[in-house]
Every structure is written in structure tokens, then in C-alpha cells.
Design an enzyme around this catalytic site. Structure first.
Site, PDB file in Angstrom:
ATOM      1  N   PHE A  10       1.108  -1.214  -0.124  1.00 25.04           N
ATOM      2  CA  PHE A  10      -0.153  -0.036  -0.258  1.00 25.04           C
ATOM      3  C   PHE A  10       0.507   1.867   0.070  1.00 25.04           C
ATOM      4  O   PHE A  10       2.100   1.244   0.610  1.00 25.04           O
ATOM      5  CB  PHE A  10      -0.604  -0.121   0.739  1.00 25.04           C
ATOM      6  CG  PHE A  10      -1.512   1.514   1.414  1.00 25.04           C
ATOM      7  CD1 PHE A  10      -3.075   1.900   1.017  1.00 25.04           C
ATOM      8  CD2 PHE A  10      -1.205   2.656   2.127  1.00 25.04           C
ATOM      9  CE1 PHE A  10      -3.852   2.441   1.224  1.00 25.04           C
ATOM     10  CE2 PHE A  10      -1.795   3.230   2.568  1.00 25.04           C
ATOM     11  CZ  PHE A  10      -2.895   3.326   1.891  1.00 25.04           C
TER      12      PHE A  10
ATOM     13  N   LEU B  26       5.203   1.847   7.490  1.00 28.06           N
ATOM     14  CA  LEU B  26       6.864   2.077   7.307  1.00 28.06           C
ATOM     15  C   LEU B  26       6.354   3.810   6.441  1.00 28.06           C
ATOM     16  O   LEU B  26       7.438   4.838   5.768  1.00 28.06           O
ATOM     17  CB  LEU B  26       7.190   1.236   6.332  1.00 28.06           C
ATOM     18  CG  LEU B  26       8.401   0.040   6.865  1.00 28.06           C
ATOM     19  CD1 LEU B  26       7.503  -0.400   6.975  1.00 28.06           C
ATOM     20  CD2 LEU B  26       8.982  -0.502   5.230  1.00 28.06           C
TER      21      LEU B  26
ATOM     22  N   TYR C  35       9.469  16.005  13.754  1.00 28.39           N
ATOM     23  CA  TYR C  35       9.937  14.328  12.930  1.00 28.39           C
ATOM     24  C   TYR C  35       9.511  13.129  13.929  1.00 28.39           C
ATOM     25  O   TYR C  35       9.248  12.464  14.279  1.00 28.39           O
ATOM     26  CB  TYR C  35      10.426  13.953  12.087  1.00 28.39           C
ATOM     27  CG  TYR C  35      10.926  13.100  10.933  1.00 28.39           C
ATOM     28  CD1 TYR C  35      10.848  13.319   9.963  1.00 28.39           C
ATOM     29  CD2 TYR C  35      11.888  12.291  12.243  1.00 28.39           C
ATOM     30  CE1 TYR C  35      10.008  11.817   9.022  1.00 28.39           C
ATOM     31  CE2 TYR C  35      12.046  11.414  11.305  1.00 28.39           C
ATOM     32  CZ  TYR C  35      11.177  10.796   9.506  1.00 28.39           C
ATOM     33  OH  TYR C  35      11.567   9.432   9.098  1.00 28.39           O
TER      34      TYR C  35
ATOM     35  N   LYS D  92       7.267  10.550  16.009  1.00 26.74           N
ATOM     36  CA  LYS D  92       7.989   9.372  15.426  1.00 26.74           C
ATOM     37  C   LYS D  92       7.590   8.354  17.153  1.00 26.74           C
ATOM     38  O   LYS D  92       7.742   7.546  17.809  1.00 26.74           O
ATOM     39  CB  LYS D  92       9.663   8.587  15.363  1.00 26.74           C
ATOM     40  CG  LYS D  92       9.485   9.217  13.545  1.00 26.74           C
ATOM     41  CD  LYS D  92       8.702   7.542  13.341  1.00 26.74           C
ATOM     42  CE  LYS D  92       9.543   7.727  11.910  1.00 26.74           C
ATOM     43  NZ  LYS D  92       8.969   6.726  10.850  1.00 26.74           N
TER      44      LYS D  92
ATOM     45  N   VAL E  83      22.096  10.305   1.764  1.00 27.77           N
ATOM     46  CA  VAL E  83      23.451  11.058   1.085  1.00 27.77           C
ATOM     47  C   VAL E  83      23.945   9.411   0.413  1.00 27.77           C
ATOM     48  O   VAL E  83      24.511  10.351  -0.696  1.00 27.77           O
ATOM     49  CB  VAL E  83      23.701  11.041   2.252  1.00 27.77           C
ATOM     50  CG1 VAL E  83      23.724  12.445   3.162  1.00 27.77           C
ATOM     51  CG2 VAL E  83      24.717  10.241   3.605  1.00 27.77           C
ATOM     52  N   VAL E  84      24.370   8.719   0.999  1.00 24.58           N
ATOM     53  CA  VAL E  84      24.706   7.519   0.149  1.00 24.58           C
ATOM     54  C   VAL E  84      24.534   7.607  -1.479  1.00 24.58           C
ATOM     55  O   VAL E  84      24.925   7.292  -2.371  1.00 24.58           O
ATOM     56  CB  VAL E  84      24.606   5.993   0.372  1.00 24.58           C
ATOM     57  CG1 VAL E  84      25.596   5.411  -0.568  1.00 24.58           C
ATOM     58  CG2 VAL E  84      25.172   5.842   1.525  1.00 24.58           C
TER      59      VAL E  84
END
Lengths: 315, 315
Positions: free
Chosen positions: B36, B75, B144, B148, B187-188
Site C-alpha cells: 500500500f 513504514l 519528525y 515518531k 546521502v549515499v
């Protein structure tokens, strides 16, 4: 050291139990005082104080309430521990979302400090350590406690990001004059009123659940001290540090009133924690606060006030 | 011990980086799988998996997504650490209020367990202890991170009141295939794409800020283990337990790619924490989890994937 004499204050949630007591103290100690709330439980107690009626959830009302103030006392409880669990989303909106809007208004209005009344009785959940220090894990078993905790975190964020100072007091179970017997809160006031009326009292559980009862004048002391505090800590437990069972409360009221209470017992509720006592050493050490009114003296004063109110209408 | 083979799962936020990786793993291990999300970042990666498009904020869509499932992987990130601070109220609504509605739907649908991806990098704020254990104080410096944390608390409440099981993974900085270079995250992936395109990279701060980078397959391992875990703990740090600076990331990518990156430096942002490394001993001991892919191996795999994607459209 800051000084209360120059403060321009607003008390949000001024019409309730703590708010009424706080306003009565502040009015003679600060430069200006505005009392904001939905309604006054005891209008005569706030006579002579600027009263601004309004809803905490309404941003326009809140902006008007805060305007011109440097110090905001946030005492609003839009829900109770029991009601919050029935509609957790409504609790979130009424308490946390509304507080976020209020904090944005504080930024815009240049407010210096917010003093928030948090909840010593619900924020820790079922405590692993009793008396419970501020550093204990926070695992609320009510949406009410989660909202209080979230608001503390947002206060920390606003100070970090925007320089809006705050202090949060995790208050135990306050009692004293101007406490309502409504909304499942305030067993001392509720039991005393039933005693006066010769009605039976309703007990959830077997009466062994232990709470930390603190006289309201001592809570008002702590709120005043928090408004000028300059040390490193932000969050303080405020309680007597002593535990008393409901049965002990009943006994103390019976001694004070000189007559027995009739007790009806109901099953305990899931929001009830067996034992809650606060470790208040941080407030002693850093805030310089300690309770001045012993439990029996507080019961005596509250009883005298209850008697003085008899026949004065809605309570 | 529960078994993944009988699970009927839905992944909420399945179209993103972690969601795509998780779905690709789950599809061959569980009885049924529904994905979803608002959109699929890599539709070809989710080929053959039941896809249900919808908005996490829409209760009707969420109820349909959860229907018939016993295990819910949550998620969804409706915001980023940087965007959440700009509009904290919008973050609260999009993440916390929507999660509360989802949890009510889980109760109604009889869901057994929710596995939530929390944030190891933002929930502790500026850590006093590094590596940081789950028991450390939580003082987020982003809305943020507060969201959480609030969601973790509501998960605890729903388990306590309603028996809805949960596990929360405080994931560090995941990297690997299917990571987007959008929204100031990852960033990677971002640096690797700039390397391939021979573009300069943008660095906030002097490159010394340290994070805990964890390869995505190891995070997927942890999510699977959390879905069947039977021990007493609910919240687990998931990271490598090792710190690496941005300059080390840049150097590793240069070694892997065989060419130098051009670096443009900007002032550091207030949401940036100097050093974040997770203490993951609890996950080792109780979840039986440990990372299997070393940092360089993860960089190598991610680089091979980036190269394989070149010219494949939107990234």
C-alpha cells in the site's frame, strides 16, 4: 534572577481548579494578568481579574489571549484520563494540535516563557520505580498522558529551535479549594461533597490504590517559582513525595467531618495505576520548592472551604 | 514461536525505499502480501506484488488496505526531518493523527501485530551517550522525531488497552538499492548519483557529522525478526553500531567509483546532530539480529545497483 513584578501574564485554562487558584495568587504579584478559558467555575473567585472567554482550540482567541504577554501559563486540559482513551484522536487534536497552534502564536507574539502543567500521575504509566523521578521511563497507559508527554517534547523543540523558554511541572494529585467534583477527577473534593450531602461515595477498585496528594497552594508556589527559574532543568515533579491510599483519604475526611462515609465499590478501571508517588528532589534542589501545607492541614482547609460553599449553586 | 509462512501481511508505505526492499523479501516468505502506498518509486521492483494505491491519511483506504491482514508493517513517513520543523502541525496530522486512525482500523480488523519503523537518528535528539541505547532520554530536535516518539507511545497504549501487539525499530541511516535521492535524505544514494552524473555534491556543514549507516538488507532482516519476536522488549535500535562521517562516506564512494567527487559546502542546519551512533546490543541479544553486510560491501552493492539503473528514468 527574573522578577514576577514585571511580568505580563496570561493563564490559559484559568476557569478551572488550578487556574482559579493561580490567578488569585498572581493578581497581586505580577504587572498584568489576563485569565483565559471557556468558562469560570467560580466567577466570584476571579472578580477583578481581566477575563477573556474563549476556546483553546480557536487560534484567533488564543492569539488575542497571548497578545502583549511575556509569560504564558498553560493549564488547559481538554480531556480527562478516562475520556481521552475513549477517543484518542479527539484528545490529540484538542490538546496537542491546539497547543502547537498556541506555541506558534507565542513565537509570533514574542512570548518569553511558557509554564506548562503536565501530569505526574499519568506520564510515567505503571512506574517501575516508586517514588518516581523525572528520569524514569515514560510509558503512559492513557492517551491523556501521551498528550502531556508530546506537549513537553514540543516545548523542548520550540525552545531549541526558536528560543521560547519553558518549564513543565509534572503535578501529582492536587486538591484544595475550587476543585470541581466533576469529570471523575478530584476525589478529595468529590468525597467531601458527598459527605456534606450524606450521599454514598463511589470507589473504583478496593481503595488500596495509592496516589501522591498535594495541596493546591503548594502547586501554585511551584508554578510561580517555575516562572522565574534560571537553572538547567526544564521538567519538575511536583508532589508531596508521600503516598496515600483512597481508604486513607476516606478516613481523613471522616476524621475531619466527624461522620462516616458510605462506600459503594465498583471494579477498578484500566486507566488506574496501583501506586503513584513522585520523587520531588529535583524541585527541592533546583527550584528551591518544597510543600508547605501538610496533608491534614490541607484536608482541613479544603473541608472549611467546602462548607463555606454549601448552597452556592452549581458545583 | 510464530512463523512467517502463515502471515497475511500489508506493508504501508510500500512504494518507498524500505518498503520496496521489504516487499521484495516478504513476497516469497509469507502467505499473502499487499503493498500500500501513494506511488511506487520503482514499479518494476514490485512486479507481481498486489499493489493498492492510496493515501495514509484517508481512513477508507487504510481500512481497505488492512482488511484481511494479521500483520501490518508501518513504514510511512509523510514528512522529512527538515520539512516537519517548518510545519509542525502538518507533521502531527500527517503522521500521528493518521497513525491513530490506522490503529483504530487495526483493532476493528483484528490485526495481531504492527511493526513500526521509528527513527534512531532523530528520536534521541542530541545524544548524551554515544553509542545511544534504547533507554537514553528522548529529546528530539525535530517535529519528525517527536511524531515518531508519539507513535511509539500510542503503540504501547494500544497493546496495553486493546491487546494489539507491536514492535518498533529505531532504524539508523539505512542505505542501499531503491533509495531515492530526493527530499534531502539518503546521502549515499544522492552522492552516488552525483558521482555517476559528474555533478558536484552539496554538503551541509564541514562533513564531520557522524551517522550510523546500515545496509538495507539488514534492516529488512530486523523487520522480519520483529514480526515473529516473542520476548519482553518492544523497541529496538537497528544500526551498525559504528559511526562514519560524511567525509568517510564521500571517500568510500570515491574508492568504489574510482573518481573524485566535487564538494560544495553550505552552513550546517539546525536539525543536524553532530554525532549519532546506535547501541544495538538489545537487538543482538533479544531479537537475535546482527548486521550481515559490512559497510564496504554495502557500498559496493549499492554502487552496482546505481550503475544498473542509469538511464532508467525518474530517480
Amino acid at each position: 534572577m527574573s522578577n514576577m513584578q514585571n511580568m505580563r501574564c496570561v493563564v490559559l485554562g484559568a476557569g478551572g481548579f488550578l487556574g482559579t487558584n493561580l490567578c488569585r495568587r498572581l493578581v497581586s504579584e505580577v504587572a498584568s494578568l489576563r485569565a483565559f478559558g471557556r468558562r469560570q467555575s467560580f466567577p466570584e473567585a476571579l472578580r477583578g481579574i481581566e477575563w477573556m472567554p474563549g476556546d483553546f482550540a480557536d487560534p484567533t482567541s488564543i492569539a488575542a489571549a497571548i497578545s502583549g504577554c511575556d509569560t504564558v501559563f498553560h493549564l488547559v486540559n481538554a480531556t480527562t484520563p478516562a475520556s481521552a482513551n475513549i477517543d484518542k484522536l479527539a484528545d490529540l487534536q484538542a490538546n496537542v494540535a491546539s497547543t502547537l497552534r498556541m506555541l506558534e502564536a507565542c513565537r509570533e507574539e514574542g512570548v518569553k516563557r511558557v509554564i506548562f502543567v503536565s501530569s505526574g500521575g499519568t506520564i510515567y504509566g505503571v512506574p517501575q520505580e516508586v517514588p518516581t523521578p523525572e528520569t524514569a521511563p515514560t510509558s503512559p497507559i492513557t492517551a491523556y498522558g501521551i498528550s502531556k508527554l508530546s506537549i513537553e517534547k514540543y516545548l523542548g523543540l520550540f525552545e531549541y529551535l526558536h528560543g521560547l523558554e519553558y518549564r513543565a511541572l509534572r503535578v501529582a494529585n492536587p486538591f484544595g479549594p475550587y476543585q470541581l467534583a466533576l469529570k471523575n477527577q478530584g476525589v478529595v473534593a468529590a468525597f467531601m461533597r458527598q459527605s456534606v450531602a450524606d450521599h454514598p461515595i463511589q470507589l473504583w477498585g478496593d481503595g488500596t490504590s495509592v496516589r501522591d496528594y498535594i495541596y493546591v497552594d503548594d502547586v501554585v508556589d511551584a508554578l510561580c517559582m517555575a516562572s522565574t527559574h534560571q537553572g538547567p532543568s526544564r521538567i519538575f515533579n511536583i508532589g508531596s513525595g508521600e503516598g496515600r491510599s483512597l481508604l486513607q483519604i476516606i478516613r481523613a475526611i471522616e476524621v475531619e467531618s466527624g461522620k462516616a462515609l458510605t462506600v459503594h465499590v465498583s471494579p477498578s478501571r484500566s486507566v488506574d495505576i496501583p501506586k503513584s508517588i513522585l520523587d520531588t528532589r529535583l524541585a527541592h534542589e533546583e527550584l528551591g520548592w518544597s510543600p508547605k501545607v501538610g496533608f491534614e492541614a490541607g484536608i482541613h482547609r479544603t473541608w472549611r472551604w467546602i462548607l463555606s460553599q454549601e448552597g452556592c449553586g452549581e458545583i
